[in-house]
Scaffold this motif. Sequence first.
Motif, PDB file in Angstrom:
ATOM      1  N   ARG A   8       0.795  -1.234  -0.197  1.00 55.88           N
ATOM      2  CA  ARG A   8       0.269  -0.258  -0.167  1.00 55.88           C
ATOM      3  C   ARG A   8       1.057   1.489   0.104  1.00 55.88           C
ATOM      4  NH1 ARG A   8      -4.023  -1.320   5.125  1.00 55.88           N
ATOM      5  NH2 ARG A   8      -2.584  -2.502   5.448  1.00 55.88           N
ATOM      6  N   ALA A  12       1.008   4.068  -2.818  1.00 53.20           N
ATOM      7  CA  ALA A  12       1.001   5.226  -2.549  1.00 53.20           C
ATOM      8  C   ALA A  12       2.388   6.383  -3.414  1.00 53.20           C
ATOM      9  CB  ALA A  12       0.615   5.849  -1.208  1.00 53.20           C
ATOM     10  N   SER A  15       1.266   6.035  -7.210  1.00 56.06           N
ATOM     11  CA  SER A  15       0.334   7.354  -7.567  1.00 56.06           C
ATOM     12  C   SER A  15       0.928   8.840  -7.166  1.00 56.06           C
ATOM     13  CB  SER A  15      -1.311   6.929  -6.080  1.00 56.06           C
ATOM     14  OG  SER A  15      -0.680   7.597  -4.490  1.00 56.06           O
ATOM     15  N   LEU A  16       1.591   9.200  -6.559  1.00 55.19           N
ATOM     16  CA  LEU A  16       2.351  10.790  -6.347  1.00 55.19           C
ATOM     17  C   LEU A  16       2.560  11.162  -7.726  1.00 55.19           C
ATOM     18  CD1 LEU A  16       4.076  10.736  -2.899  1.00 55.19           C
ATOM     19  CD2 LEU A  16       1.696  11.826  -3.500  1.00 55.19           C
ATOM     20  N   LEU A 259      -7.317  12.352  -8.739  1.00 52.47           N
ATOM     21  CA  LEU A 259      -6.095  11.804  -7.668  1.00 52.47           C
ATOM     22  C   LEU A 259      -6.699  11.323  -6.946  1.00 52.47           C
ATOM     23  CD1 LEU A 259      -3.184  11.636  -8.009  1.00 52.47           C
ATOM     24  CD2 LEU A 259      -2.972  14.354  -5.937  1.00 52.47           C
ATOM     25  N   ALA A 260      -7.755  11.543  -5.910  1.00 55.84           N
ATOM     26  CA  ALA A 260      -8.656  11.110  -5.132  1.00 55.84           C
ATOM     27  C   ALA A 260      -8.695  10.592  -4.961  1.00 55.84           C
ATOM     28  CB  ALA A 260      -9.573  11.635  -3.923  1.00 55.84           C
ATOM     29  N   THR A 263      -6.203   7.325  -6.448  1.00 54.59           N
ATOM     30  CA  THR A 263      -5.573   7.011  -4.914  1.00 54.59           C
ATOM     31  C   THR A 263      -6.452   6.027  -4.020  1.00 54.59           C
ATOM     32  OG1 THR A 263      -4.253   9.079  -4.403  1.00 54.59           O
ATOM     33  CG2 THR A 263      -4.039   7.694  -3.068  1.00 54.59           C
ATOM     34  N   LEU A 264      -7.971   6.322  -3.525  1.00 54.60           N
ATOM     35  CA  LEU A 264      -8.272   5.657  -3.062  1.00 54.60           C
ATOM     36  C   LEU A 264      -8.417   4.156  -3.755  1.00 54.60           C
ATOM     37  CD1 LEU A 264     -11.413   7.381  -2.333  1.00 54.60           C
ATOM     38  CD2 LEU A 264      -8.981   6.591  -0.573  1.00 54.60           C
ATOM     39  N   LEU A 266      -6.045   2.825  -5.808  1.00 59.76           N
ATOM     40  CA  LEU A 266      -4.972   1.853  -5.678  1.00 59.76           C
ATOM     41  C   LEU A 266      -5.178   1.355  -4.498  1.00 59.76           C
ATOM     42  CD1 LEU A 266      -2.435   3.818  -8.136  1.00 59.76           C
ATOM     43  CD2 LEU A 266      -3.138   1.693  -8.668  1.00 59.76           C
ATOM     44  N   LEU A 267      -5.698   2.238  -3.109  1.00 59.88           N
ATOM     45  CA  LEU A 267      -4.800   1.274  -1.853  1.00 59.88           C
ATOM     46  C   LEU A 267      -6.066   0.341  -2.087  1.00 59.88           C
ATOM     47  CD1 LEU A 267      -4.510   4.812  -0.370  1.00 59.88           C
ATOM     48  CD2 LEU A 267      -3.062   3.933  -0.383  1.00 59.88           C
TER      49      LEU A 267
END
Length: 548
Positions: A8, A12, A15-16, A259-260, A263-264, A266-267
């Motif tokens: 994770r 994360a 994802s940046l 992006l949010a 990110t969610l 991907l997490l």
Amino acid sequence: MRIRFSLRAKLALVSLLLLALPWVGLQYVEEMARFLREGQRSALVATARAVATALHERPQLFAAHGAGRQVSLSDSILPNEEILDLSISSMPDRVSDPLAAEPPVRPAAPVDGAREVAAILRGLERNTARIWVVDRDLDVIAMSGALVDPDQIRPPGPITRWWRKLTGGQVRAQADIKALLSDVTPPSGQAVASALFGATASWTRPVGSGDVVVVAAAHPVWVGDRVEGAVVVEESTHAILSVRDEAIERLTLLSLTGLAIATLVLLGFASRLSWRIRRLRDEAESAVDAQGRISQLAAASRAGDEVGDLSRSFSRLLGRLAQHHGYLENMASRLSHELRTPIAVVRSSLENLQLDPLPASSQAYIERAHAGLARLTRILSRMSEATRMEQALASTEPERYDLHAVVAECIQGYRVAHGEARIESMLGAAPLWVRGAPDLAAQMLDKLVENAVDFAPAGTPVTIELASDEDGVTLSVRNTGTLLPEALEGKLFDSMVSGRKGDGGENPHLGLGLFVARLIAGFHGGHLSAANLPTGDGVRFTATLPPA
């Protein structure tokens, strides 16, 4: 020390990289704003050309004035001479309001010509452009329009204000922007000089200290082969900047939202992948149970990705190990079965041989053969003991019984069977109830006491303790002597594992006694453990059983 990153955390960090997308979008918006400014400049040049075309060949519009400054540009175009930096004459007081509906007219100019120019400009008037018509003397004949429509002036959004404060830019209020764009200063003579020389020109000039600039274009007005005046068209870049700011705000909001969400996602994907890997790890670690049985894996076995392939590979590997383990388990019983016949033949042959008269020298060999045969018989019996024990456990029904009474009765028998050893006990008086089989518990204690007697030096005690605590009922056997080797840590209760050296003398040790004791402890729902004494002079074996 190595830093450990989970899946994770790694995803994360990956994802940046999505933050590069807003930067690319910002560059695209800036490029589009530059393209719009170039288009604005071209549009102003076209507007100035159109107005000048409407004023061509009309000498009455540029008649000589009775007042004002008289500057002849024909005298300023001699070789090595430059036009003076003269300011265009200001409009009269009527032009103080740049947003006036009716364009003002210079009274010093011929009234009819000025009105005709004003009528032409009124037909071409735009709310976001200001048009000037000047003559060769740099006097303003007419002016129309304004730099900006008041309705188009909107305050910057919150993201734009935050960004300008972060980058050190100015955040102007709506009234300040309107005041800046209400500038009625006419263009300088130096800027109009190119048009008065007969060339189309364009330029920019700043408004205040902000980002807004005024883009201007000038085109000459011809009467015959002579330039009699110029048309200057001005427009601010406030509309373009407003569009750019709105685009940046929308881009920022969309980028942050995307992006949010990314990110969610991907997490979530990383969490599920980590959970599947942890589940596969846990099943792989527990694939071999306390009895040494091997089970296949079920984690992600139907998944079509790499984790599913890995679980299926583990399952196939464990299946092959289970087959080999089963072969090894059955080998003892098969050997015992196959060797019983030749052992019986040897025994009968020796017995028949003893019936015949033999020399005295042969009697020693016959006795040796009988001793070896007896030892071989005991080995075969112990090899099949574990198999018989597993079958007995499978067919035995647990019952509730007093472990204290079973252990006390066994101790009396040990003192008779092991007369050379000192058997001591610490049992207490209260009954201790457990659930299992009394005869199996006695057999487990037999294995532990036999092991302790074999390792205890002569004359040292073997102590049997029975107690109850928060963990359950504990039955332990303690003896002094050799400590447990580190090489056997975690493997002491496995099948065919022994810490003894040599051939074991008359009593063979195949490493099955403690294995059988562990099976019985597991049947009672408990576990068996071994540890060196804190004093460093002996070993303690402990069976922990849950109370009934």
